[in-house]
Design an enzyme around this catalytic site. Structure first.
Site, PDB file in Angstrom:
ATOM      1  N   ASP A  25     -34.831   4.731  -4.838  1.00  0.00           N
ATOM      2  CA  ASP A  25     -34.159   4.714  -6.156  1.00  0.00           C
ATOM      3  C   ASP A  25     -33.124   3.590  -6.270  1.00  0.00           C
ATOM      4  O   ASP A  25     -32.413   3.497  -7.265  1.00  0.00           O
ATOM      5  CB  ASP A  25     -33.531   6.078  -6.470  1.00  0.00           C
ATOM      6  CG  ASP A  25     -32.364   6.413  -5.537  1.00  0.00           C
ATOM      7  OD1 ASP A  25     -32.094   5.633  -4.593  1.00  0.00           O
ATOM      8  OD2 ASP A  25     -31.719   7.462  -5.741  1.00  0.00           O
ATOM      9  N   ASP A  98     -14.077  10.840   3.918  1.00  0.00           N
ATOM     10  CA  ASP A  98     -13.064  10.251   3.043  1.00  0.00           C
ATOM     11  C   ASP A  98     -12.422  11.374   2.244  1.00  0.00           C
ATOM     12  O   ASP A  98     -13.130  12.202   1.668  1.00  0.00           O
ATOM     13  CB  ASP A  98     -13.737   9.236   2.104  1.00  0.00           C
ATOM     14  CG  ASP A  98     -12.885   8.019   1.847  1.00  0.00           C
ATOM     15  OD1 ASP A  98     -11.708   8.207   1.506  1.00  0.00           O
ATOM     16  OD2 ASP A  98     -13.388   6.896   1.970  1.00  0.00           O
ATOM     17  N   ASP A 199      -7.540   8.501   1.224  1.00  0.00           N
ATOM     18  CA  ASP A 199      -7.474   7.503   0.158  1.00  0.00           C
ATOM     19  C   ASP A 199      -6.073   7.440  -0.466  1.00  0.00           C
ATOM     20  O   ASP A 199      -5.525   8.482  -0.857  1.00  0.00           O
ATOM     21  CB  ASP A 199      -8.497   7.907  -0.913  1.00  0.00           C
ATOM     22  CG  ASP A 199      -8.748   6.830  -1.936  1.00  0.00           C
ATOM     23  OD1 ASP A 199      -9.330   5.800  -1.579  1.00  0.00           O
ATOM     24  OD2 ASP A 199      -8.362   7.022  -3.107  1.00  0.00           O
ATOM     25  N   GLU A 257      -4.732   5.596   4.047  1.00  0.00           N
ATOM     26  CA  GLU A 257      -4.753   4.298   3.370  1.00  0.00           C
ATOM     27  C   GLU A 257      -3.433   4.185   2.618  1.00  0.00           C
ATOM     28  O   GLU A 257      -3.146   4.993   1.739  1.00  0.00           O
ATOM     29  CB  GLU A 257      -5.930   4.214   2.398  1.00  0.00           C
ATOM     30  CG  GLU A 257      -6.076   2.814   1.834  1.00  0.00           C
ATOM     31  CD  GLU A 257      -6.726   2.759   0.461  1.00  0.00           C
ATOM     32  OE1 GLU A 257      -7.227   1.696   0.092  1.00  0.00           O
ATOM     33  OE2 GLU A 257      -6.713   3.780  -0.261  1.00  0.00           O
ATOM     34  N   HIS A 332     -14.668  -1.889   2.190  1.00  0.00           N
ATOM     35  CA  HIS A 332     -15.399  -1.882   0.907  1.00  0.00           C
ATOM     36  C   HIS A 332     -14.555  -2.382  -0.264  1.00  0.00           C
ATOM     37  O   HIS A 332     -15.078  -2.515  -1.368  1.00  0.00           O
ATOM     38  CB  HIS A 332     -15.895  -0.461   0.619  1.00  0.00           C
ATOM     39  CG  HIS A 332     -14.756   0.482   0.352  1.00  0.00           C
ATOM     40  ND1 HIS A 332     -13.837   0.829   1.331  1.00  0.00           N
ATOM     41  CD2 HIS A 332     -14.356   1.117  -0.770  1.00  0.00           C
ATOM     42  CE1 HIS A 332     -12.937   1.639   0.803  1.00  0.00           C
ATOM     43  NE2 HIS A 332     -13.228   1.837  -0.465  1.00  0.00           N
ATOM     44  N   ASP A 333     -13.269  -2.614  -0.051  1.00  0.00           N
ATOM     45  CA  ASP A 333     -12.393  -3.104  -1.118  1.00  0.00           C
ATOM     46  C   ASP A 333     -12.016  -4.570  -0.941  1.00  0.00           C
ATOM     47  O   ASP A 333     -11.232  -5.101  -1.736  1.00  0.00           O
ATOM     48  CB  ASP A 333     -11.074  -2.308  -1.132  1.00  0.00           C
ATOM     49  CG  ASP A 333     -11.259  -0.876  -1.582  1.00  0.00           C
ATOM     50  OD1 ASP A 333     -12.199  -0.606  -2.355  1.00  0.00           O
ATOM     51  OD2 ASP A 333     -10.457  -0.022  -1.145  1.00  0.00           O
TER      52      ASP A 333
HETATM   53  C1  NOJ Z   1      -8.858   3.087  -2.542  1.00  0.00           C
HETATM   54  C2  NOJ Z   1     -10.319   3.014  -2.299  1.00  0.00           C
HETATM   55  O1  NOJ Z   1     -10.570   2.406  -1.084  1.00  0.00           O
HETATM   56  C3  NOJ Z   1     -10.918   2.284  -3.474  1.00  0.00           C
HETATM   57  O2  NOJ Z   1     -12.257   1.942  -3.275  1.00  0.00           O
HETATM   58  C4  NOJ Z   1     -10.728   3.144  -4.691  1.00  0.00           C
HETATM   59  O3  NOJ Z   1     -11.150   2.441  -5.833  1.00  0.00           O
HETATM   60  C5  NOJ Z   1      -9.277   3.553  -4.881  1.00  0.00           C
HETATM   61  N1  NOJ Z   1      -8.620   3.917  -3.656  1.00  0.00           N
HETATM   62  C6  NOJ Z   1      -9.177   4.729  -5.818  1.00  0.00           C
HETATM   63  O4  NOJ Z   1      -9.694   5.881  -5.199  1.00  0.00           O
END
Ligand code: NOJ
Length: 565
Positions: A25, A98, A199, A257, A332-333
């Protein structure tokens, strides 16, 4: 220093949407991960941190959760998740989930209830305020552009959302919210999960009164309100309660985080006696390429090695014996590390190995982001239409449509900094769509998959993958890599980052040439040793014993054991 498995571990982050799609998918899923567990075992990682897999309308790819205790349809079922956990545990890999509890989705049943009326029992689960002078309650800016407040006509009030308007912030002042969160955490822990990555956990306590960010009279812009919600007044108290109610009852890994933390904040959060968490992600080194006065996503300027050394050295020395570092260069950010801190052109392989060596040789727990072990690079899609990330897309429209900035200039920043750089599908082989999916991928594959992919890396004993495998093994064999003290050498050298690690009479010298040039390394005279032994290098080394003066090749990295006198 106390020994702990989470200090000795290497963590591998999976962003499930982009990892591997088992059913065609176009979206990665849990069965896709199950199919790659042998790959992870071969790499040798101890822990997997799984980005959110819970039910979600995917406004922010799973960071907007509508049911904390079930799996997103596109990713599979709870039964698939159980199988994934069992498959990991069979291979001695731990699973860290997470935990996204600063906010929920606006489709979470709590919020669906909360917005119905001002006296709904769930109203106070979120942060509601009346408007002020016909505008939002304050001038805070959302991380994803625009105001951090959304007007809700049903009850004629605004709710706070530090991220998208589909991510309303939970009200941690409400003890019921905290109890619900703790119960949910225990539910996962009792299923056997081995920890949580939390997070934006240092945003859960807001300064009472939610004051405006100071601004000039008449300035109607939305401004970053971090001073009112980062490391807020009740943060340590809330986390202490979480530790008492939940964390202290399990042998787990916890990593917060925490944007905007100082080393002192990190020590308060992670010290082994009164701290609540094992470690936190700090962000200072993620700003070395941000122009001053700009936000990190909106600017990309050349970075200086001196800044990276200064920041990393402060974190290494301040936390020594007082807290614990988590080390990362991408996730990933963030953009891909080889494109940002290395060289994704002619020295891609050497610089990716150098960055891996750097990451693994620092004191702290290393975090490897999927594809990093293959040297995956940033992508430069030609049009904003090719981008998916809510942050990137909103920022582009704010800068171009609202502020009239040059679209090409904004696209150049997007190429350097967009979160989608890290989110293109993992490149498994050179078949169509990089072997990620048999369908159409939700985000385009990086076109360089024909040469950069896992099949190629596994077959080449000299690949980045096999270097990572060796680095991970070295950590298991050498306690000094985990527990040794860090000391910087040559603080002012513009190209070479050199440091030692010391544990009793064991000592390692780490040499990293962060440049395309060939600088001369001269060992400081006070570093005395009886002989040396090469642990790992990213070039062939002919005379491993000659370390007094060495010309380092572009992006050369060596780790040398200095034998005691
Ligand atoms: C941090 C996360 O790593 C990110 O990907 C997310 O957009 C924001 N927090 C909000 O949850």
């Amino acid at each position: 220093m106390k020994q702990a498995w989470w200090k000795e571990s290497v963590v591998y982050q999976i962003y499930p949407r982009s990892f591997c799609d088992s059913n065609g998918d176009g979206v990665g899923d849990l069965r896709g991960i199950i199919g790659k567990l042998d790959y992870l075992q071969q790499l040798g990682v101890d822990v997997v941190w799984l980005s959110p897999v819970y039910k979600s309308p995917n406004d922010d790819n799973g960071y907007d959760i509508s049911d904390y205790q079930d799996i997103m349809d596109e990713f599979g079922t709870l039964a698939d998740w159980e199988e994934l956990l069992a498959g990991m545990h069979q291979r001695d890999i731990k699973l860290v989930m997470d935990l996204v509890v600063n906010h929920t989705s606006d489709e979470h049943p709590w919020f669906v209830e909360a917005r119905k009326s001002r006296d709904n029992p769930y109203r106070d689960y979120y942060i509601w305020r009346p408007g002020k002078d016909g505008r939002e309650p304050n001038n805070w800016k959302s991380h994803f552009s625009g105001s951090a407040w959304q007007y809700d006509p049903v009850t004629d009030e605004y709710y706070l959302h530090l991220f998208s308007k589909k991510q309303p912030d939970l009200n941690w002042e409400n003890p019921k919210v905290r109890r619900e969160v703790y119960a949910m955490m225990r539910w996962w822990l009792d299923k056997g999960v081995d920890g949580f990555r939390m997070d934006v956990i240092n945003m859960i306590s807001k300064v009472p009164g939610l004051p405006d960010v100071p601004h000039a009279a008449g300035d109607e812009r939305y401004l970053y309100g971090g001073q009112y919600f980062l490391n807020g007044p009740r943060l340590l108290e809330f986390l202490d309660e979480m530790k008492r109610e939940v964390l202290s009852h399990y042998d787990i890994l916890t990593v917060g985080e925490t944007p905007g933390v100082s080393t002192q904040d990190a020590i308060d959060l992670t010290n082994e006696t009164s701290g609540s968490l094992n470690m936190v992600f700090q962000f200072e080194h993620m700003d070395v390429d941000t122009a001053s006065g700009s936000s990190s996503r909106e600017s990309a300027v050349p970075w200086r090695l001196a800044d990276l050394k200064r920041i990393m050295t402060r974190w290494q020395t301040d936390l020594e014996g007082r807290g614990w570092n988590s080390n990362y260069l991408n996730n990933h950010d963030q953009p891909r590390q080889v494109s940002r801190f290395g060289n994704d052109g002619p020295y891609r392989v050497q610089s990716a190995k150098l960055l891996g060596t750097f990451l693994h040789m620092l004191q702290g727990t290393p975090y490897v982001y999927q594809g990093e072990e293959l040297g995956m690079t940033n992508v430069a899609f030609p049009s904003i239409e090719d981008y998916d990330d809510i942050e990137t897309v909103n920022m582009y429209h704010e800068l171009v449509d609202e502020q009239g900035k040059d679209p090409q200039a904004v696209l150049a920043v997007v190429h350097a900094k967009s979160r989608d750089n890290a989110r293109t599908p993992v490149q498994w082989d050179d078949s169509p769509n990089a072997g990620f999916t048999s369908g159409t991928p939700w985000l385009k594959v990086n076109p360089n998959y024909t040469t950069i992919n896992a099949r190629q890396a596994l077959a080449d004993p000299d690949s980045i993958f096999h270097t990572y495998r060796r680095l991970i093994r070295l950590r298991k064999e050498n306690p000094i890599i985990v527990y040794g003290r860090y000391d910087l050498l040559l603080a002012n050298h513009p190209q070479i980052y050199a440091f030692t690690r010391t544990l009793e009479d064991d000592r390692l010298l780490v040499l990293l040439n962060f440049s395309t040039e060939t600088p001369l390394f001269e060992l400081p005279e006070d570093v005395r040793y009886a002989g040396c032994e090469l642990l790992i290098a990213n070039y062939p080394v002919d005379s491993p014993d000659e370390i007094q003066r060495m010309t380092l090749r572009p992006y050369e990295a060596r780790v040398i054991r200095l034998l005691p006198l």
